[in-house]
Design a protein around this motif. Structure first.
Motif, PDB file in Angstrom:
ATOM      1  N   LEU A  25       6.265  12.739 -12.642  1.00 49.11           N
ATOM      2  CA  LEU A  25       6.982  12.570 -13.909  1.00 49.11           C
ATOM      3  C   LEU A  25       6.098  12.953 -15.102  1.00 49.11           C
ATOM      4  O   LEU A  25       6.564  13.550 -16.058  1.00 49.11           O
ATOM      5  N   ARG A  26       4.811  12.593 -14.995  1.00 49.97           N
ATOM      6  CA  ARG A  26       3.888  12.928 -16.090  1.00 49.97           C
ATOM      7  C   ARG A  26       3.754  14.434 -16.266  1.00 49.97           C
ATOM      8  O   ARG A  26       3.488  14.919 -17.346  1.00 49.97           O
ATOM      9  N   LYS A  27       3.909  15.152 -15.147  1.00 51.86           N
ATOM     10  CA  LYS A  27       3.794  16.611 -15.232  1.00 51.86           C
ATOM     11  C   LYS A  27       4.997  17.216 -15.933  1.00 51.86           C
ATOM     12  O   LYS A  27       4.948  18.352 -16.390  1.00 51.86           O
ATOM     13  N   GLN A  28       6.091  16.459 -15.993  1.00 48.28           N
ATOM     14  CA  GLN A  28       7.267  16.947 -16.716  1.00 48.28           C
ATOM     15  C   GLN A  28       7.043  16.699 -18.202  1.00 48.28           C
ATOM     16  O   GLN A  28       6.493  15.676 -18.582  1.00 48.28           O
ATOM     17  N   LYS A  29       7.515  17.630 -18.982  1.00 50.07           N
ATOM     18  CA  LYS A  29       7.277  17.549 -20.422  1.00 50.07           C
ATOM     19  C   LYS A  29       7.736  16.237 -21.054  1.00 50.07           C
ATOM     20  O   LYS A  29       7.010  15.592 -21.793  1.00 50.07           O
ATOM     21  N   LYS A  30       8.944  15.833 -20.678  1.00 49.59           N
ATOM     22  CA  LYS A  30       9.505  14.662 -21.369  1.00 49.59           C
ATOM     23  C   LYS A  30       8.827  13.348 -20.989  1.00 49.59           C
ATOM     24  O   LYS A  30       8.987  12.344 -21.666  1.00 49.59           O
ATOM     25  N   HIS A  31       8.089  13.337 -19.859  1.00 48.77           N
ATOM     26  CA  HIS A  31       7.421  12.100 -19.448  1.00 48.77           C
ATOM     27  C   HIS A  31       5.904  12.222 -19.517  1.00 48.77           C
ATOM     28  O   HIS A  31       5.191  11.504 -18.832  1.00 48.77           O
ATOM     29  N   LYS A  32       5.442  13.142 -20.314  1.00 54.73           N
ATOM     30  CA  LYS A  32       4.008  13.438 -20.390  1.00 54.73           C
ATOM     31  C   LYS A  32       3.176  12.184 -20.675  1.00 54.73           C
ATOM     32  O   LYS A  32       2.078  12.022 -20.163  1.00 54.73           O
ATOM     33  N   LYS A  33       3.734  11.307 -21.517  1.00 57.76           N
ATOM     34  CA  LYS A  33       2.955  10.134 -21.937  1.00 57.76           C
ATOM     35  C   LYS A  33       3.338   8.865 -21.189  1.00 57.76           C
ATOM     36  O   LYS A  33       3.132   7.763 -21.697  1.00 57.76           O
ATOM     37  N   LEU A  34       3.861   9.043 -19.984  1.00 62.79           N
ATOM     38  CA  LEU A  34       4.278   7.878 -19.199  1.00 62.79           C
ATOM     39  C   LEU A  34       3.106   6.918 -18.977  1.00 62.79           C
ATOM     40  O   LEU A  34       2.062   7.316 -18.475  1.00 62.79           O
ATOM     41  N   PHE A  35       3.273   5.690 -19.382  1.00 59.64           N
ATOM     42  CA  PHE A  35       2.260   4.641 -19.287  1.00 59.64           C
ATOM     43  C   PHE A  35       0.977   5.002 -20.053  1.00 59.64           C
ATOM     44  O   PHE A  35      -0.095   4.503 -19.744  1.00 59.64           O
ATOM     45  N   ALA A  36       1.101   5.896 -21.015  1.00 56.85           N
ATOM     46  CA  ALA A  36      -0.097   6.292 -21.759  1.00 56.85           C
ATOM     47  C   ALA A  36      -0.317   5.418 -22.980  1.00 56.85           C
ATOM     48  O   ALA A  36      -1.407   5.335 -23.510  1.00 56.85           O
ATOM     49  N   SER A  37       0.741   4.745 -23.426  1.00 57.40           N
ATOM     50  CA  SER A  37       0.592   3.969 -24.657  1.00 57.40           C
ATOM     51  C   SER A  37       1.314   2.635 -24.544  1.00 57.40           C
ATOM     52  O   SER A  37       2.281   2.498 -23.810  1.00 57.40           O
ATOM     53  N   ASP A  38       0.814   1.656 -25.267  1.00 54.31           N
ATOM     54  CA  ASP A  38       1.474   0.344 -25.297  1.00 54.31           C
ATOM     55  C   ASP A  38       2.436   0.232 -26.465  1.00 54.31           C
ATOM     56  O   ASP A  38       3.097  -0.779 -26.648  1.00 54.31           O
ATOM     57  N   ASN A  39       2.480   1.279 -27.264  1.00 52.40           N
ATOM     58  CA  ASN A  39       3.319   1.202 -28.462  1.00 52.40           C
ATOM     59  C   ASN A  39       4.779   1.542 -28.170  1.00 52.40           C
ATOM     60  O   ASN A  39       5.251   2.622 -28.468  1.00 52.40           O
ATOM     61  N   ASP A  40       5.458   0.621 -27.510  1.00 52.16           N
ATOM     62  CA  ASP A  40       6.875   0.836 -27.251  1.00 52.16           C
ATOM     63  C   ASP A  40       7.647   0.759 -28.552  1.00 52.16           C
ATOM     64  O   ASP A  40       7.197   0.160 -29.518  1.00 52.16           O
ATOM     65  N   ASP A  41       8.804   1.345 -28.494  1.00 51.15           N
ATOM     66  CA  ASP A  41       9.684   1.202 -29.640  1.00 51.15           C
ATOM     67  C   ASP A  41      10.361  -0.165 -29.534  1.00 51.15           C
ATOM     68  O   ASP A  41      11.282  -0.351 -28.758  1.00 51.15           O
ATOM     69  N   LEU A  42       9.820  -1.097 -30.276  1.00 53.64           N
ATOM     70  CA  LEU A  42      10.331  -2.462 -30.169  1.00 53.64           C
ATOM     71  C   LEU A  42      11.210  -2.842 -31.350  1.00 53.64           C
ATOM     72  O   LEU A  42      11.558  -4.002 -31.524  1.00 53.64           O
TER      73      LEU A  42
ATOM     74  N   TRP B 171       0.841  -1.210   0.000  1.00 45.63           N
ATOM     75  CA  TRP B 171       0.000   0.000   0.000  1.00 45.63           C
ATOM     76  C   TRP B 171       0.876   1.259   0.000  1.00 45.63           C
ATOM     77  O   TRP B 171       0.639   2.197  -0.761  1.00 45.63           O
ATOM     78  N   VAL B 172       1.918   1.221   0.847  1.00 45.53           N
ATOM     79  CA  VAL B 172       2.836   2.374   0.922  1.00 45.53           C
ATOM     80  C   VAL B 172       3.539   2.572  -0.428  1.00 45.53           C
ATOM     81  O   VAL B 172       3.634   3.687  -0.939  1.00 45.53           O
ATOM     82  N   TYR B 173       4.008   1.475  -1.011  1.00 46.30           N
ATOM     83  CA  TYR B 173       4.722   1.587  -2.296  1.00 46.30           C
ATOM     84  C   TYR B 173       3.779   2.058  -3.406  1.00 46.30           C
ATOM     85  O   TYR B 173       4.188   2.785  -4.305  1.00 46.30           O
ATOM     86  N   SER B 174       2.513   1.624  -3.333  1.00 45.95           N
ATOM     87  CA  SER B 174       1.550   2.075  -4.355  1.00 45.95           C
ATOM     88  C   SER B 174       1.422   3.589  -4.315  1.00 45.95           C
ATOM     89  O   SER B 174       1.435   4.252  -5.352  1.00 45.95           O
ATOM     90  N   ILE B 175       1.290   4.126  -3.094  1.00 49.86           N
ATOM     91  CA  ILE B 175       1.161   5.583  -2.959  1.00 49.86           C
ATOM     92  C   ILE B 175       2.433   6.253  -3.480  1.00 49.86           C
ATOM     93  O   ILE B 175       2.378   7.249  -4.197  1.00 49.86           O
ATOM     94  N   THR B 176       3.576   5.669  -3.155  1.00 49.40           N
ATOM     95  CA  THR B 176       4.856   6.245  -3.580  1.00 49.40           C
ATOM     96  C   THR B 176       4.976   6.255  -5.102  1.00 49.40           C
ATOM     97  O   THR B 176       5.296   7.280  -5.709  1.00 49.40           O
ATOM     98  N   TYR B 177       4.716   5.106  -5.723  1.00 53.96           N
ATOM     99  CA  TYR B 177       4.830   5.032  -7.189  1.00 53.96           C
ATOM    100  C   TYR B 177       3.813   5.957  -7.865  1.00 53.96           C
ATOM    101  O   TYR B 177       4.136   6.650  -8.814  1.00 53.96           O
ATOM    102  N   ASN B 178       2.584   5.931  -7.347  1.00 50.17           N
ATOM    103  CA  ASN B 178       1.550   6.800  -7.932  1.00 50.17           C
ATOM    104  C   ASN B 178       1.981   8.253  -7.914  1.00 50.17           C
ATOM    105  O   ASN B 178       1.836   8.969  -8.901  1.00 50.17           O
ATOM    106  N   TYR B 179       2.500   8.659  -6.776  1.00 53.30           N
ATOM    107  CA  TYR B 179       2.898  10.060  -6.629  1.00 53.30           C
ATOM    108  C   TYR B 179       4.037  10.393  -7.601  1.00 53.30           C
ATOM    109  O   TYR B 179       4.007  11.413  -8.286  1.00 53.30           O
ATOM    110  N   CYS B 180       5.043   9.514  -7.652  1.00 55.10           N
ATOM    111  CA  CYS B 180       6.199   9.786  -8.519  1.00 55.10           C
ATOM    112  C   CYS B 180       5.815   9.742 -10.000  1.00 55.10           C
ATOM    113  O   CYS B 180       6.285  10.554 -10.793  1.00 55.10           O
ATOM    114  N   ILE B 181       4.953   8.798 -10.358  1.00 55.85           N
ATOM    115  CA  ILE B 181       4.515   8.712 -11.762  1.00 55.85           C
ATOM    116  C   ILE B 181       3.756   9.990 -12.146  1.00 55.85           C
ATOM    117  O   ILE B 181       3.975  10.559 -13.213  1.00 55.85           O
ATOM    118  N   ASP B 182       2.895  10.462 -11.231  1.00 50.08           N
ATOM    119  CA  ASP B 182       2.162  11.714 -11.506  1.00 50.08           C
ATOM    120  C   ASP B 182       3.129  12.877 -11.690  1.00 50.08           C
ATOM    121  O   ASP B 182       2.957  13.701 -12.586  1.00 50.08           O
TER     122      ASP B 182
END
Lengths: 109, 190
Positions: B90-107, B77-88
């Motif tokens: 990062l998403r607010k930063q320009k370069k990570h705007k689409k973090l976990f937004a798409s499944d289309n990785d560069d494969l 539960w603690v780690y979920s809150i931590t990851y959620n907060y950090c992911i949010d």
């Protein structure tokens, strides 16, 4: 023997002492503030509803006029038996508040 | 009180919720401050940002303690809150705007072959850190959740807002990227 997992060792870092102190004080302070806020809110809610019920009772007893009732948005019809307030003026009981007010928020004994 | 240190997190939390004592509050805080800080700094890569994040994360944790349902481990539960907060953040930063937004990785450069867990778990930990720092933050996050924090696929999927099958695929691809990066960074060891 347990399988080796070096992910467990990666990025292990100690938080700076200052951060440890600040974050603890900050969190403790906020929890206490929120708790006292809810204590005060609880007090005001009970006083507010208590006052309304008392006013309503007083007006009912003294034969409230139709105009007064309309001005306050109070129905002119006589209240149903089940809508009547408790004799002590209480409005909320435990079941009304349990969703948003847990025991953990209760003030310390 | 003598054996208080042997209590599980959940037992301490129960005592805290019953007694509202600062002692239990401090115990939970001291058990998790380093873990939360380590995660924040590994994802955010900025000390000042990580310190601010830790303060906010602990506020969230302690203000929501009474909402913890005991259905999962307290640590999860603690780690979920931590990851959620950090992911949010990062998403607010320009370069990570689409973090976990798409499944289309560069494969394009990643082979779809399964990488064995053992091959990654046994990489020397400071080299592993370097490998993780050289793959996309999205991949690093899912690998840390799975292998460092022992989170289940369901927990990970809830945190990042993806289906369980998408998470399984994401982990598979992240492992492949990590292995490829390891080969690239440390060719002599392979």
């Amino acid at each position: 023997m347990e399988d080796q997992n070096n992910f467990k060792k990666v990025y292990e870092k100690e938080a700076p002492e200052k951060l440890r102190e600040h974050s603890l004080k900050n969190a403790q302070g906020s929890v206490k503030t929120v708790r006292s806020f809810f204590d005060v809110l609880d007090l005001y809610i009970s006083k507010f509803f208590g006052a309304i019920i008392h006013t309503f009772k007083d007006n009912s007893n003294s034969g409230i006029s139709a105009n007064n009732g309309l001005a306050f948005g109070i129905s002119q019809e006589a209240p149903d038996e089940e809508d009547k307030a408790e004799p002590d003026g209480k409005f909320l009981d435990e079941s009304d508040t349990e969703d948003w007010y847990s025991d953990s928020d209760a003030p310390k004994e | 009180m003598g054996n208080i240190k042997k209590l599980t997190d959940e037992e301490i939390l129960t005592l805290y919720l019953e007694k509202q004592s600062d002692t239990y509050f401090q115990m939970l805080h001291s058990r998790y401050i380093n873990k939360v800080y380590s995660k924040a700094i590994s994802l955010l890569k900025d000390e000042a940002m990580a310190e601010d994040a830790v303060q906010e994360i602990f506020l969230k944790i302690f203000l929501n303690l009474s909402k913890f349902t005991f259905r999962s481990k307290f640590s999860t539960w603690v780690y979920s809150i931590t990851y959620n907060y950090c992911i949010d953040l990062l998403r607010k930063q320009k370069k990570h705007k689409k973090l976990f937004a798409s499944d289309n990785d560069d494969l394009s450069n990643v082979k779809e072959e399964e990488v064995e867990d053992k091959a990654l778990l046994e990489i020397e930990f400071n080299k592993l850190g370097e490998v993780l720092d050289n793959i996309p933050v999205e991949d690093k996050t899912v690998l840390l959740m799975k292998y460092k924090d022992d989170m289940g696929i369901r927990d990970i999927s809830k945190i990042v807002g993806k289906s369980e099958s998408a998470i399984k695929m994401k982990i598979k691809r992240a492992k492949a990227k990590a292995q490829k990066t390891y080969k690239k960074l440390f060719p002599s060891e392979y």
